[in-house]
Design a protein around this motif. Structure first.
Motif, short mmCIF file in Angstrom:
data_model
loop_
_atom_site.label_atom_id
_atom_site.label_comp_id
_atom_site.label_asym_id
_atom_site.label_seq_id
_atom_site.Cartn_x
_atom_site.Cartn_y
_atom_site.Cartn_z
N THR A 53 73.34 -51.52 26.02
CA THR A 53 72.26 -52.50 26.16
C THR A 53 71.26 -52.05 27.23
O THR A 53 70.04 -52.07 27.02
CB THR A 53 72.85 -53.88 26.54
N ALA A 54 71.81 -51.65 28.36
CA ALA A 54 70.95 -51.22 29.46
C ALA A 54 70.09 -50.04 29.03
O ALA A 54 68.89 -49.97 29.34
CB ALA A 54 71.81 -50.85 30.67
N ARG A 55 70.77 -49.10 28.31
CA ARG A 55 70.02 -47.92 27.87
C ARG A 55 68.90 -48.33 26.90
O ARG A 55 67.77 -47.86 27.01
CB ARG A 55 70.96 -46.92 27.19
N ASP A 56 69.23 -49.23 25.96
CA ASP A 56 68.22 -49.69 25.00
C ASP A 56 67.04 -50.33 25.72
O ASP A 56 65.88 -50.06 25.41
CB ASP A 56 68.83 -50.69 24.02
N LYS A 57 67.39 -51.14 26.73
CA LYS A 57 66.33 -51.80 27.50
C LYS A 57 65.43 -50.76 28.15
O LYS A 57 64.20 -50.84 28.11
CB LYS A 57 66.93 -52.71 28.58
N ALA A 58 66.09 -49.79 28.76
CA ALA A 58 65.34 -48.74 29.46
C ALA A 58 64.45 -47.98 28.48
O ALA A 58 63.29 -47.68 28.78
CB ALA A 58 66.31 -47.78 30.15
N LEU A 59 65.02 -47.70 27.29
CA LEU A 59 64.24 -46.97 26.28
C LEU A 59 63.03 -47.80 25.83
O LEU A 59 61.92 -47.27 25.71
CB LEU A 59 65.13 -46.62 25.07
N ASP A 60 63.31 -49.09 25.62
CA ASP A 60 62.22 -49.99 25.22
C ASP A 60 61.11 -49.98 26.26
O ASP A 60 59.92 -49.84 25.95
CB ASP A 60 62.74 -51.42 25.03
N ARG B 151 59.25 -46.81 26.11
CA ARG B 151 58.34 -46.77 24.96
C ARG B 151 57.10 -47.63 25.22
O ARG B 151 55.98 -47.23 24.93
CB ARG B 151 59.06 -47.24 23.70
N ALA B 152 57.36 -48.79 25.84
CA ALA B 152 56.23 -49.69 26.16
C ALA B 152 55.27 -48.99 27.11
O ALA B 152 54.04 -49.03 26.93
CB ALA B 152 56.77 -50.97 26.80
N LYS B 153 55.89 -48.29 28.08
CA LYS B 153 55.07 -47.56 29.05
C LYS B 153 54.24 -46.49 28.33
O LYS B 153 53.02 -46.36 28.55
CB LYS B 153 55.99 -46.89 30.09
N SER B 154 54.92 -45.73 27.43
CA SER B 154 54.21 -44.66 26.72
C SER B 154 53.08 -45.23 25.87
O SER B 154 51.97 -44.69 25.84
CB SER B 154 55.19 -43.89 25.81
N SER B 155 53.43 -46.33 25.20
CA SER B 155 52.43 -46.97 24.33
C SER B 155 51.23 -47.44 25.17
O SER B 155 50.07 -47.19 24.81
CB SER B 155 53.10 -48.15 23.61
N PHE B 156 51.59 -48.05 26.31
CA PHE B 156 50.51 -48.49 27.21
C PHE B 156 49.65 -47.30 27.65
O PHE B 156 48.43 -47.34 27.63
CB PHE B 156 51.12 -49.21 28.42
#
Lengths: 469, 378
Positions: free
Chosen positions: A219-226, A229-234
């Motif tokens: 879960t933690a890893r998924d959160k971090a990945l999300d 990704r949000a950062k990259s998208s931003f």
């Protein structure tokens, strides 16, 4: 007479001594008396012999009995000692141990087994206990039949393990167990089985804890990945937004520069020309940075597209040279390009290869002063699919060995001071490597500190089947 | 070979005139009562009659002449060989320790290509018979027959003598080597005591004193076996000697009980009892003893082989047998002659130890046996 079969050797000698030759004739009375006396003596000595032999036999028998008794006593003692030792080993076991006969009836069980079953020995010895168990191997879907399992191990003479078994107990919660059935072999035949019970409660508890820990980690890893990704998208969005005004600035500064030229007014050029060039330079640098950041964001976000087209390598080299030569001249470096005539057409992503080469060459130009930079392109056709090698060799400052490992990781320059002296985002080599890998190749480096570096891009002539989506 | 037997009695003189057969090939063998030490006239007469001959002999615990046993007499055999050669050697024995060296020197003096046998007569008290025999055997080929005995002193064990070429001496060993292709020698030796009870190990012994068998007091063990017969010890000790067993159980050497020590529960024997030896009790049976003598005679006949002409049997029996058999002793010398070849003449003596190859091959000192040596030429 000596040869007469009816006359004993001793008697024959006695007759001879008395001068009796003719056995058919009675001897004179005095000789007869002598003979009787002689024979009598022989009887007496035979009796004497028997007396001694009987005593001897008696003593021997007694000694043998004593020996036999001692032997039995000592062997009984040894057996008892051995039995006690075995018992204490069995009792010392942490696991439950039941000895079963060939029908599965309990013969004996140790303390651990009694505790697990929750019964005293008397309650179960002489009974069958298989109905208290559910036999199942680790990961097995089917429940095994205990009686059939017992028959199987007795037949095959091999042990069976049921790691995911359950012990059902009246009025108490069921217990997870690993059960082992092993044949008990005496001589050549199976006389029963050893039934071992290993409590799995603790194992199951730690397995569950591990599983929960793994879930939390996932879960933690998924959160971090999300978040990433949000950062990259931003970043991708903001970079795009930043490029629009920046392009306007660059465009207008170029326009101003052209207008200044058209006026042919040196005073105007003196007044604003230099300022305008600085604006252009700064804006251009900023655009590069934004492009690099955008590329890295795209790569991390998995949005970087690969566009494979056939193109002529010499034509690409000429285009790269045209862009890079001014940079080489700025540092007073000699620059040369050599291409193996075998290298013609390549099917790859031209834009990404061009950017990768530009990154390597601009680094070479940046870190070499008054030196030599060469770009060598060769074909590697030995074994396996043919590859094209693009080697960029410089005589620059080189890279310390301990830094080579992290050289291609994002946001890394040889040291923090390097970026201050040489500028750059530290993203160029990361992007280069990612591009090369996307194209089915890779990049590698060799360097000697103070002498220079060689970077080699190795790309397949034909692109691999697309793996990434 | 010419052969004559002559007797002499202290009281009655010569049984017959001494035959005129003196020559360098003449061998005179004399077995005499210990008392002749004090009256050497008869021995001087022998020397005078046979100045060229070899004269050997020794004192006895009883003289055997034909089928009779005598005391206070001389039993004399006079042999004149036709082809065979004889060679005589004598050596002093200063102490029992030197017995092996003395035996070896005698063997070395006599050994030759055609040596057939050696007849040895030794002082009966100052010698270690086993060592003497070991020394003799160490220097001789296996096929050379060594027989003989240790001189006796009646039942007294005080002083013995031997004749060194006719001269009466003590503390010496005398031996004659017999040579020649046409000479035939036979030998036989047998005890007749029966072993009984299990084999036991000597766990404690010093010299000829036995203290323990299998860790138990030796005398107590003897008494256990003998029951009420033990009351007669040591007088009845002769009836219950001890067999020493070799590597194989067959090679018996018999030791006679000389005394008992109630305080230490020990037994004293007529020879050494080595510590660690395997032993077995034995018992005497008169009929078996006499049969033993008969078997010795059969053995001596068989090893001599068939042949013509006169034959001399030298019977050397243990003084122990005479003490055991007592009045029946003559039965054993009758028994030997019964089975010896017809026409065989017999003299001999009761000794303090008999020497002969046991069964075949190695030469041994025996106790309690009847040992026969047979000699024939032709």
């Amino acid at each position: 007479m000596k040869d007469s079969p009816d006359i004993h050797r001793t008697l024959a000698r006695q007759l001879r001594r008395l001068g009796i030759r003719d056995l058919d004739q009675a001897p004179p009375p005095e000789v007869w008396r002598d003979l009787l006396a002689m024979i009598s003596r022989t009887y007496a000595s035979a009796e004497e012999d028997r007396y001694l032999l009987e005593r001897s036999l008696d003593i021997s028998s007694r000694e043998m009995e004593e020996l036999n008794d001692n032997l039995r006593r000592s062997s009984e003692t040894r057996v008892a000692v051995e039995r006690d030792r075995l018992s204490s080993i069995v009792e010392a076991l942490d696991d439950g141990l039941c000895v079963l006969n060939t029908s599965g009836v309990v013969q004996r069980l140790n303390g651990a087994a009694q505790r697990l079953l929750g019964v005293d020995a008397e309650a179960v010895v002489g009974t069958k206990i298989f109905d208290r168990f559910i036999f199942r191997g680790e990961g097995a879907k089917e429940i095994a039949d205990p009686d059939l399992s017992l028959a199987a191990i007795l037949r095959l003479g091999q042990s069976m393990r049921f790691d995911s078994s359950v012990l059902l107990r009246k009025g108490r919660p069921p217990r997870e167990l690993a059960c082992t059935l092993s044949p008990l072999i005496a001589g050549e035949s199976c006389i029963g089985a050893v039934f071992l019970l290993h409590d799995m409660t603790a194992v199951r508890r730690s397995e569950m804890e591990l599983r929960q820990l793994a879930d939390a980690l996932r879960t933690a890893r998924d959160k971090a990945l999300d978040a990433n990704r949000a950062k990259s998208s931003f970043l991708a969005n903001i970079s795009h937004e930043l490029r629009t005004p920046l392009n306007a600035i660059i465009g207008y500064s170029e326009l101003i520069s052209e207008e200044i030229e058209e006026f042919h007014d040196s005073s105007l050029d003196e007044a604003i020309g230099e300022d305008n060039r600085r604006i252009h330079q700064a804006a251009d640098h900023l655009l590069h940075l934004i492009n690099d950041v955008l590329d890295v964001s795209k790569i991390e976000a998995g949005k970087m597209q690969v566009e494979i087209i056939p193109f002529e390598v010499p034509e690409l080299l000429a285009a790269v040279s045209a862009v890079i030569e001014p940079l080489m001249n700025q540092g007073g470096n000699q620059f040369s390009v050599a291409c193996d005539p075998q290298v013609r057409e390549l099917r790859s992503d031209r834009t990404k290869l061009k950017q990768a080469l530009f990154n390597l060459l601009s680094n070479a130009a940046k870190f070499t002063h008054e030196g030599v930079v060469r770009l060598n392109v060769t074909l590697e056709a030995r074994g396996g699919a043919p590859h094209v090698i693009f080697a960029v060799r410089d005589t620059g400052i080189g890279i310390p060995p301990e830094k080579l490992r992290d050289l291609f990781n994002a946001f890394t320059q040889v040291d923090a001071s390097t970026s201050r002296v040489y500028g750059g985002t530290g993203l160029g080599l990361t992007i280069t490597r990612e591009f090369c890998r996307m194209l089915g190749g890779d990049v590698e480096v060799e360097s000697v500190l103070g002498k220079g570096s060689v970077f080699r891009i190795r790309l397949p002539v034909e692109p691999p089947a697309p793996k990434r989506t | 070979m010419e052969l004559a037997l002559v007797r002499h009695e202290l009281s009655a003189g010569w049984s017959q005139e001494l035959p005129a057969v003196d020559s360098a090939s003449t061998l005179v063998i004399v077995f005499g009562a210990p008392e002749y030490r004090d009256d050497s006239r008869a021995l001087a007469e022998l020397r005078d009659a046979y100045p060229q001959a070899t004269i050997i002999g020794c004192s006895t615990s009883g003289e055997i002449f034909d089928t009779k046993i005598y005391d206070e007499s001389l039993a004399v055999a006079i042999l004149r060989f036709r082809d065979a050669r004889i060679r005589h050697v004598a050596a002093p024995i200063a102490s029992a320790n030197e017995s092996a060296a003395t035996g070896a020197s005698i063997a070395e003096a006599l050994v030759d290509d055609d040596l057939k046998g050696i007849f040895v007569l030794s002082d009966g008290l100052q010698v270690n018979g086993s060592e003497l025999v070991r020394g003799l055997a160490s220097k001789l080929p296996a096929e050379v027959v060594v027989t003989g005995g240790l001189a006796g002193d009646g039942p007294r064990f005080e002083e013995t003598w031997i004749l060194n070429n006719g001269e009466l001496v003590s503390g010496m060993v005398t031996a004659v080597g017999l040579y020649g292709e046409r000479l035939h020698l036979g030998h036989g030796s047998k005890g007749g005591w029966d072993p009984f009870g299990p084999r036991r190990q000597v766990t404690r012994a010093e010299g000829n004193v036995l203290y323990e068998l299998d860790g138990r007091p030796a005398l107590a063990l003897y008494k256990e076996y003998l029951g009420e017969r033990a009351d007669g010890l040591p007088a009845t000790g002769l009836l219950f000697p001890l067999a020493l067993l070799g590597e194989g159980d067959e090679r018996l050497i018999v030791r006679t009980i000389l005394g008992v020590d109630e305080e230490h529960s020990s037994l004293t024997f007529a020879g050494d009892i080595p510590s660690g030896a395997r032993v077995q009790l034995m018992k005497a049976n008169f009929d078996r003893l006499i049969e033993g003598a008969e078997e010795a005679g059969e053995g001596a006949s068989a090893t001599l082989g068939a042949g013509e002409g006169p034959c001399l049997a030298l019977a050397i029996s243990c003084v122990g047998r005479r003490l055991v058999l007592a009045a029946r002793t003559e039965e054993e010398v009758e028994a030997t002659l019964d089975v010896l070849p017809p026409g065989c003449a017999q003299i001999g003596f009761y000794s303090y130890g008999e020497i002969s190859p046991y069964a075949s091959g190695h030469c041994e000192l025996h106790n309690q046996t009847m040992t026969l040596t047979t000699i024939r030429e032709g």
